[in-house]
Design a protein around this motif. Structure first.
Motif, PDB file in Angstrom:
ATOM      1  N   ASP A 126     -17.009   4.618  10.631  1.00 17.30           N
ATOM      2  CA  ASP A 126     -16.644   3.647   9.607  1.00 17.30           C
ATOM      3  C   ASP A 126     -17.881   2.852   9.181  1.00 17.30           C
ATOM      4  OD1 ASP A 126     -17.109   1.720  11.593  1.00 17.30           O
ATOM      5  OD2 ASP A 126     -14.996   1.561  12.133  1.00 17.30           O
ATOM      6  N   GLU A 127     -17.660   1.854   8.334  1.00 14.13           N
ATOM      7  CA  GLU A 127     -18.808   1.099   7.807  1.00 14.13           C
ATOM      8  C   GLU A 127     -19.590   0.356   8.883  1.00 14.13           C
ATOM      9  OE1 GLU A 127     -15.540  -0.091   4.828  1.00 14.13           O
ATOM     10  OE2 GLU A 127     -15.579   1.231   6.564  1.00 14.13           O
ATOM     11  N   GLU A 128     -18.938   0.073   9.996  1.00 16.19           N
ATOM     12  CA  GLU A 128     -19.601  -0.650  11.085  1.00 16.19           C
ATOM     13  C   GLU A 128     -20.202   0.286  12.128  1.00 16.19           C
ATOM     14  OE1 GLU A 128     -16.675  -3.286  12.652  1.00 16.19           O
ATOM     15  OE2 GLU A 128     -16.652  -4.580  10.874  1.00 16.19           O
ATOM     16  N   GLY A 129     -20.134   1.588  11.861  1.00 15.41           N
ATOM     17  CA  GLY A 129     -20.735   2.555  12.767  1.00 15.41           C
ATOM     18  C   GLY A 129     -19.858   2.961  13.943  1.00 15.41           C
ATOM     19  N   ASN A 130     -18.576   2.555  13.942  1.00 21.73           N
ATOM     20  CA  ASN A 130     -17.661   2.925  15.025  1.00 21.73           C
ATOM     21  C   ASN A 130     -17.210   4.370  14.880  1.00 21.73           C
ATOM     22  OD1 ASN A 130     -17.542   0.225  16.130  1.00 21.73           O
ATOM     23  ND2 ASN A 130     -16.264  -0.325  14.377  1.00 21.73           N
ATOM     24  N   ALA A 131     -17.117   5.083  16.004  1.00 22.48           N
ATOM     25  CA  ALA A 131     -16.677   6.474  15.987  1.00 22.48           C
ATOM     26  C   ALA A 131     -15.214   6.559  15.579  1.00 22.48           C
ATOM     27  CB  ALA A 131     -16.869   7.107  17.362  1.00 22.48           C
ATOM     28  N   LYS A 132     -14.899   7.466  14.658  1.00 15.81           N
ATOM     29  CA  LYS A 132     -13.531   7.653  14.180  1.00 15.81           C
ATOM     30  C   LYS A 132     -13.185   9.142  14.248  1.00 15.81           C
ATOM     31  CE  LYS A 132     -11.569   4.640  12.383  1.00 15.81           C
ATOM     32  NZ  LYS A 132     -10.672   3.598  12.938  1.00 15.81           N
ATOM     33  N   GLY A 133     -11.948   9.428  14.644  1.00 20.30           N
ATOM     34  CA  GLY A 133     -11.528  10.813  14.738  1.00 20.30           C
ATOM     35  C   GLY A 133     -10.226  11.055  14.008  1.00 20.30           C
ATOM     36  N   GLY A 134      -9.847  12.331  13.923  1.00 24.38           N
ATOM     37  CA  GLY A 134      -8.599  12.694  13.267  1.00 24.38           C
ATOM     38  C   GLY A 134      -8.797  13.822  12.282  1.00 24.38           C
ATOM     39  N   PRO A 135      -7.710  14.458  11.846  1.00 23.05           N
ATOM     40  CA  PRO A 135      -7.806  15.588  10.914  1.00 23.05           C
ATOM     41  C   PRO A 135      -8.578  15.281   9.640  1.00 23.05           C
ATOM     42  CG  PRO A 135      -5.606  15.450  11.835  1.00 23.05           C
ATOM     43  CD  PRO A 135      -6.318  14.214  12.279  1.00 23.05           C
ATOM     44  N   MET A 136      -8.491  14.036   9.144  1.00 15.16           N
ATOM     45  CA  MET A 136      -9.195  13.716   7.904  1.00 15.16           C
ATOM     46  C   MET A 136     -10.704  13.816   8.081  1.00 15.16           C
ATOM     47  SD  MET A 136      -7.698  11.106   9.605  1.00 15.16           S
ATOM     48  CE  MET A 136      -7.546   9.357   9.822  1.00 15.16           C
ATOM     49  N   TYR A 137     -11.211  13.443   9.270  1.00 15.83           N
ATOM     50  CA  TYR A 137     -12.650  13.557   9.534  1.00 15.83           C
ATOM     51  C   TYR A 137     -13.027  14.995   9.897  1.00 15.83           C
ATOM     52  CZ  TYR A 137     -12.610   8.491   9.447  1.00 15.83           C
ATOM     53  OH  TYR A 137     -12.461   7.184   9.047  1.00 15.83           O
ATOM     54  N   VAL A 138     -12.137  15.691  10.589  1.00 12.26           N
ATOM     55  CA  VAL A 138     -12.370  17.099  10.899  1.00 12.26           C
ATOM     56  C   VAL A 138     -12.521  17.892   9.603  1.00 12.26           C
ATOM     57  CG1 VAL A 138     -11.324  19.200  11.847  1.00 12.26           C
ATOM     58  CG2 VAL A 138     -11.189  17.055  13.135  1.00 12.26           C
ATOM     59  N   ILE A 139     -11.678  17.585   8.635  1.00 12.77           N
ATOM     60  CA  ILE A 139     -11.718  18.293   7.351  1.00 12.77           C
ATOM     61  C   ILE A 139     -13.006  17.991   6.589  1.00 12.77           C
ATOM     62  CG2 ILE A 139     -10.625  18.449   5.072  1.00 12.77           C
ATOM     63  CD1 ILE A 139      -7.922  17.942   6.553  1.00 12.77           C
ATOM     64  N   THR A 140     -13.344  16.702   6.465  1.00 11.58           N
ATOM     65  CA  THR A 140     -14.522  16.339   5.666  1.00 11.58           C
ATOM     66  C   THR A 140     -15.834  16.666   6.376  1.00 11.58           C
ATOM     67  OG1 THR A 140     -14.335  14.064   6.497  1.00 11.58           O
ATOM     68  CG2 THR A 140     -13.360  14.534   4.349  1.00 11.58           C
ATOM     69  N   GLU A 141     -15.881  16.462   7.701  1.00 10.03           N
ATOM     70  CA  GLU A 141     -17.114  16.727   8.450  1.00 10.03           C
ATOM     71  C   GLU A 141     -17.250  18.193   8.839  1.00 10.03           C
ATOM     72  OE1 GLU A 141     -19.384  14.327   8.981  1.00 10.03           O
ATOM     73  OE2 GLU A 141     -18.090  12.875   7.953  1.00 10.03           O
ATOM     74  N   GLY A 142     -16.133  18.855   9.090  1.00 10.17           N
ATOM     75  CA  GLY A 142     -16.173  20.244   9.549  1.00 10.17           C
ATOM     76  C   GLY A 142     -16.113  21.269   8.437  1.00 10.17           C
ATOM     77  N   LEU A 143     -15.289  20.988   7.418  1.00 12.20           N
ATOM     78  CA  LEU A 143     -15.127  21.941   6.311  1.00 12.20           C
ATOM     79  C   LEU A 143     -15.972  21.574   5.092  1.00 12.20           C
ATOM     80  CD1 LEU A 143     -11.254  22.559   6.441  1.00 12.20           C
ATOM     81  CD2 LEU A 143     -13.084  23.960   7.415  1.00 12.20           C
ATOM     82  N   GLY A 144     -16.384  20.311   5.011  1.00 14.55           N
ATOM     83  CA  GLY A 144     -17.230  19.907   3.894  1.00 14.55           C
ATOM     84  C   GLY A 144     -16.501  19.016   2.899  1.00 14.55           C
ATOM     85  N   LYS A 145     -17.271  18.327   2.077  1.00 13.07           N
ATOM     86  CA  LYS A 145     -16.735  17.344   1.138  1.00 13.07           C
ATOM     87  C   LYS A 145     -15.800  17.971   0.104  1.00 13.07           C
ATOM     88  CE  LYS A 145     -19.038  13.991   3.019  1.00 13.07           C
ATOM     89  NZ  LYS A 145     -18.342  12.959   3.840  1.00 13.07           N
TER      90      LYS A 145
END
Length: 454
Positions: A126-145
């Protein structure tokens, strides 16, 4: 107007939980089960070692320990779905629905391993640099924007799927049933209870994820032990009925006789829906919690997460089902959800002890779920917007608790089922696409485990 909305939601729930979604959820889970080569299942002992803190490192990224992450995820799953949801499955699908809950749980263990490993592999910030997980991040980070619309789709569905409607509704119903509130005062009593539940929930959830994890870590062991001891007592008192109950579950699972219309497909869908609501494998909520675990090894968190469906569905849900079926009261009972479970417990245990103990368990189960679900909805909203807007989510969450305490159960179930179905689509699709990444990481991890002390 309200009646039209209820009908629309009911029709949509029936439509979305059709054969295509069943194939995606169970078929996808079965594929992952086979694709894993059953390797994760051979390391169950190692998973418990991780859970005990043997591999915890305080300098690892994340907010929660392995134990706190699993406790928080279980706090969300071992809740009203295990007490009320199982009763709904039996009332609407008959004993055979329990068999299909078991099937869903077994494949769900593999699904959880893959989804929660990916939640660590492809964490966002997130904006404060905290680690965030979940399908939404898996999709954007793993499959691309370019896949972000799918992540947005999940997050929007998640805003509805993680609302506290079912828990608040069934908790208030429990207290109304136990204290035998007069029908004329039913609405007022539920409203007052809704306000009380909202205040208690607010005290915890406004403390953030670390407070939620700490509270869940203390509540989960207590609630599971007390509940299991109670159910085992019921089964001991009705031990002569237990063998015939297992036979009934297996025979009814393939006949569909207990379902209106006798349709086997309807029976399977009933079992899968209730299992999905119970253990959330493939839905995408648990990866949001496991994605905050303090670890640099994705496979470790996948192994810990895999224990969730085993504890939740194979153990707790099974014992609930056996207690209800052993009581014999489920046949011809005019009621559903928690009312059926309460009646079943009281039918076996003397002096209304069933109501007293179950009320205590329901209070802990429901509140632990209420605390955890707030984080899931908050995560979805912060992904869609930002931290500043996300901080307002808890106010909406508290308001929904009050509203849900006085609305009809059927509407709540259909709303939750619809949202869960929509959440499962992006979760399972992204997991199937990225499954080779998990298999490669697992192979490397288990090789290192045999050759190194790390």
């Amino acid at each position: 107007m309200m009646l039209n909305i209820q009908n629309i939601v009911a029709e949509f729930s029936s439509w979305v939980w059709g054969i295509p979604l069943l194939i995606l959820l169970i078929g996808g889970g079965l594929y992952l089960f086979i694709y894993s080569g059953l390797v994760p299942f051979r390391y169950m002992g190692h998973a418990f070692a991780i859970l005990r803190g043997k591999y915890d490192k305080h300098d690892s990224p994340g907010d929660l320990s392995h134990y706190e992450a699993l406790s928080s995820a279980i706090a969300a799953t071992v809740g009203m779905g295990n007490i009320s949801g199982v009763a709904i499955a039996i009332a609407t699908g008959g004993p055979g629905a329990i068999f299909w809950m078991w099937v869903s749980a077994f494949v769900g263990m593999a699904t959880k391993f893959f989804t929660c490993t990916l939640a660590i592999m492809y964490r966002g910030k997130d904006e404060e640099g905290n680690a965030k997980g979940g399908p939404m991040y898996v999709i954007t980070e793993g499959l691309g924007k370019k896949w972000k619309p799918l992540a947005v789709f999940f997050s929007i569905a998640g805003l509805f799927g993680t609302l506290p409607a079912f828990q608040a509704n069934q908790l208030t119903q429990t207290l109304v049933d136990v204290f035998k509130v007069n029908a004329t005062n039913d609405f007022t009593a539920k409203l007052l209870l809704g306000f009380s539940i909202a205040i208690i929930t607010a005290i915890v959830i406004f403390g953030g994820i670390k407070r939620i994890g700490s509270v869940a870590g203390k509540l989960v062991p207590v609630m599971v032990v007390v509940y299991l001891l109670t159910v085992v007592t019921i089964l001991v008192l009705k031990i002569d009925n237990v063998p015939s109950i297992f036979k009934l579950i297996f025979t009814d699972a393939f006949s569909g006789n207990a379902v209106l219309g006798g349709a086997l497909g309807t029976l399977i869908i009933t079992g899968v829906k209730r299992a999905a609501f119970s253990n959330e494998a493939g839905i995408g909520t648990a990866p949001m919690m496991h994605g905050t675990a303090k670890t640099k090894e994705p496979v470790r968190e996948g192994l810990v997460a895999m224990l969730g469906p085993a504890i939740d569905t194979l153990l707790v849900c099974t014992l609930t089902a056996l207690a209800i079926l052993a009581s014999g009261i489920w046949q011809g009972f005019e009621g559903n959800g928690i009312s059926l479970t309460l009646a079943a417990f009281d039918a076996v245990l003397p002096y209304n002890m069933g109501s007293v103990i179950l009320t205590f368990c329901v209070l802990i189960f429901a509140f632990s779920t209420l605390f955890t679900y707030s984080f899931y909805g908050y995560s979805c909203l912060t992904f869609l917007t930002n931290l500043k807007v996300g901080k307002y989510y808890n106010y909406i969450y508290i308001l929904v608790i009050v509203i849900a305490s006085v609305i009809k159960l059927d509407f709540v179930i259909n709303l939750m089922d619809s949202a869960y179905a929509l959440m499962a689509i992006p979760t399972v699709i992204s997991t199937l696409i990225l499954a080779p990444k998990v298999k490669k990481a697992a192979k490397e991890y288990f090789t290192k485990l045999k050759t190194e002390n790390f």
